[in-house]
Design a protein around this motif. Structure first.
Motif, PDB file in Angstrom:
ATOM      1  N   PRO A   1       0.809  -1.224   0.000  1.00 49.06           N
ATOM      2  CA  PRO A   1       0.000   0.000   0.000  1.00 49.06           C
ATOM      3  C   PRO A   1       0.838   1.269   0.000  1.00 49.06           C
ATOM      4  CG  PRO A   1      -0.869  -1.585   1.571  1.00 49.06           C
ATOM      5  CD  PRO A   1       0.454  -2.109   1.110  1.00 49.06           C
ATOM      6  N   LEU A   2       1.938   1.271   0.752  1.00 51.58           N
ATOM      7  CA  LEU A   2       2.801   2.450   0.788  1.00 51.58           C
ATOM      8  C   LEU A   2       3.385   2.729  -0.593  1.00 51.58           C
ATOM      9  CD1 LEU A   2       4.150   4.672   2.410  1.00 51.58           C
ATOM     10  CD2 LEU A   2       5.984   3.054   2.977  1.00 51.58           C
TER      11      LEU A   2
ATOM     12  N   LEU B   1       2.454   4.016 -13.596  1.00 52.11           N
ATOM     13  CA  LEU B   1       2.312   4.246 -12.164  1.00 52.11           C
ATOM     14  C   LEU B   1       0.863   4.105 -11.721  1.00 52.11           C
ATOM     15  CD1 LEU B   1       4.712   7.304 -11.802  1.00 52.11           C
ATOM     16  CD2 LEU B   1       5.090   5.004 -10.880  1.00 52.11           C
ATOM     17  N   LEU B   2      -0.053   4.641 -12.514  1.00 53.27           N
ATOM     18  CA  LEU B   2      -1.467   4.529 -12.171  1.00 53.27           C
ATOM     19  C   LEU B   2      -1.935   3.077 -12.184  1.00 53.27           C
ATOM     20  CD1 LEU B   2      -3.280   7.501 -13.939  1.00 53.27           C
ATOM     21  CD2 LEU B   2      -3.060   7.081 -11.495  1.00 53.27           C
ATOM     22  N   ILE B   3      -1.457   2.317 -13.164  1.00 54.00           N
ATOM     23  CA  ILE B   3      -1.833   0.908 -13.236  1.00 54.00           C
ATOM     24  C   ILE B   3      -1.398   0.170 -11.983  1.00 54.00           C
ATOM     25  CG2 ILE B   3      -1.322  -1.268 -14.433  1.00 54.00           C
ATOM     26  CD1 ILE B   3      -1.222   0.363 -17.033  1.00 54.00           C
TER      27      ILE B   3
ATOM     28  N   LEU C   1      -4.932  -0.151  -4.510  1.00 50.24           N
ATOM     29  CA  LEU C   1      -5.719   0.840  -3.802  1.00 50.24           C
ATOM     30  C   LEU C   1      -7.138   0.886  -4.368  1.00 50.24           C
ATOM     31  CD1 LEU C   1      -3.152   3.788  -3.669  1.00 50.24           C
ATOM     32  CD2 LEU C   1      -3.655   2.133  -1.855  1.00 50.24           C
ATOM     33  N   LYS C   2      -8.080   1.313  -3.530  1.00 50.19           N
ATOM     34  CA  LYS C   2      -9.454   1.451  -3.985  1.00 50.19           C
ATOM     35  C   LYS C   2      -9.590   2.682  -4.879  1.00 50.19           C
ATOM     36  CE  LYS C   2     -11.434  -0.782   0.096  1.00 50.19           C
ATOM     37  NZ  LYS C   2     -12.350  -0.648   1.261  1.00 50.19           N
ATOM     38  N   PRO C   3     -10.527   2.646  -5.839  1.00 46.80           N
ATOM     39  CA  PRO C   3     -10.692   3.770  -6.769  1.00 46.80           C
ATOM     40  C   PRO C   3     -10.877   5.132  -6.100  1.00 46.80           C
ATOM     41  CG  PRO C   3     -11.922   1.875  -7.545  1.00 46.80           C
ATOM     42  CD  PRO C   3     -11.390   1.498  -6.191  1.00 46.80           C
TER      43      PRO C   3
END
Length: 310
Positions: free
Chosen positions: A14-15, A246-248, A254-256
């Motif tokens: 997550p980090l 990076l977004l992918i 992470l949740k939307p």
């Protein structure tokens, strides 16, 4: 010992995902002033830069796909959807955004980009019959007022503060992105991200190229400066290719709503860099617009009815 390593690795995801999405937001925010830098000396026009962005990203995604497992596309059944998805998500969206930047300021373009979730909500209500709450309607209204304040205020200032035509083109770009999110969810789930991206950017390249041939043929490429070349390179490599990667990564962990929250970084980055580079000015309309749109988008993306939570 092995279980501890696995746990630490999972807790670190997550980090890293937050860092990836945050960096992507910064890269998107920097893209607006970098587009202005690329077009500043006149050697690269908006149409040519838009073509370079789409074709360059296509080439980079194809190069990356060579190092990944091959995946086949079901052209017989998915070709029409792929064309529509490509035009909405890459062709019209990115091309009109860069075109709009020729007439408006980096801050205006970046602030308008935060309206995508609002357009997405409206289409979801109409097309997907999403349940509506008062807070959702209020969020849409606030964001719409913010966009109107920004556009109407642009006409009262010089070119550095924006122009209604450029703002309108950027709004068309964001509406196109909303169509991309609402109508083509099946393909996103069916194919791997890199496979989908390489074909979407390729289709958009083929579709748009005939319209930009005159602009690219008459452009004074001999007058291209180093700053303009570096600006164009940033738009292609970091503003398109790296930011999508990076977004992918972030979207996988992470949740939307969390990913969408990072979108608010873009106007601040664009404003700060635009002012530092002398490409933009700060006005009270921009401040009011940023506040209204940020609050409206927050209501839309974070206050969904419970029945729609996944």
């Amino acid at each position: 010992m092995f279980s501890i390593r696995v746990r630490l690795r999972r807790e670190g995801r997550p980090l890293r995902a937050h860092a990836a999405v945050g960096l992507a937001a910064v890269l998107f925010g920097l893209m607006s002033p970098m587009c202005k830098v690329a077009m500043e000396d006149g050697a690269i026009g908006a149409l040519s830069l838009g073509m370079m962005r789409i074709a360059g990203a296509a080439a980079l995604f194809w190069l990356l796909s060579l190092f990944l497992p091959r995946e086949r596309i079901d052209w017989r059944h998915d070709f029409p959807m792929l064309v529509g998805m490509s035009l909405c998500g890459m062709g019209i969206n990115q091309f009109f955004y860069v075109w709009g930047l020729e007439f408006t300021s980096p801050t205006n373009a970046c602030v308008i980009s935060t309206t995508t979730p609002v357009f997405t909500l409206i289409l979801s209500i109409v097309v997907l019959h999403l349940a509506v709450t008062r807070r959702m309607v209020g969020g849409v209204a606030l964001a719409a007022v913010g966009a109107l304040v920004l556009i109407l205020g642009s006409g009262a200032h010089g070119g550095m503060s924006g122009h209604p035509l450029g703002d309108g083109l950027c709004l068309v770009s964001q509406f196109s992105a909303a169509c991309y999110f609402v109508f083509f969810g099946r393909l996103v789930k069916k194919y791997r991200p890199v496979t989908l991206m390489k074909w979407l950017f390729t289709i958009s390249t083929v579709a748009i190229f005939p319209f930009v041939i005159p602009d690219m043929a008459t452009a004074p490429w001999g007058q291209l400066t180093l700053d303009a070349a570096l600006g164009a390179a940033y738009v292609v490599v970091f503003g398109s290719f790296v930011s999508y990667l990076l977004l992918i990564y972030g979207q996988r962990h992470l949740k939307p709503p969390v990913v969408a929250t990072y979108n608010y970084i873009q106007p601040a980055v664009a404003a700060a860099v635009g002012v530092l580079l002398g490409l933009d000015v700060i006005t009270w309309q921009k401040v009011v617009a940023v506040v209204l749109i940020a609050i409206g988008v927050y209501f839309v993306t974070h206050l969904h009815p419970r029945t729609n939570k996944s």
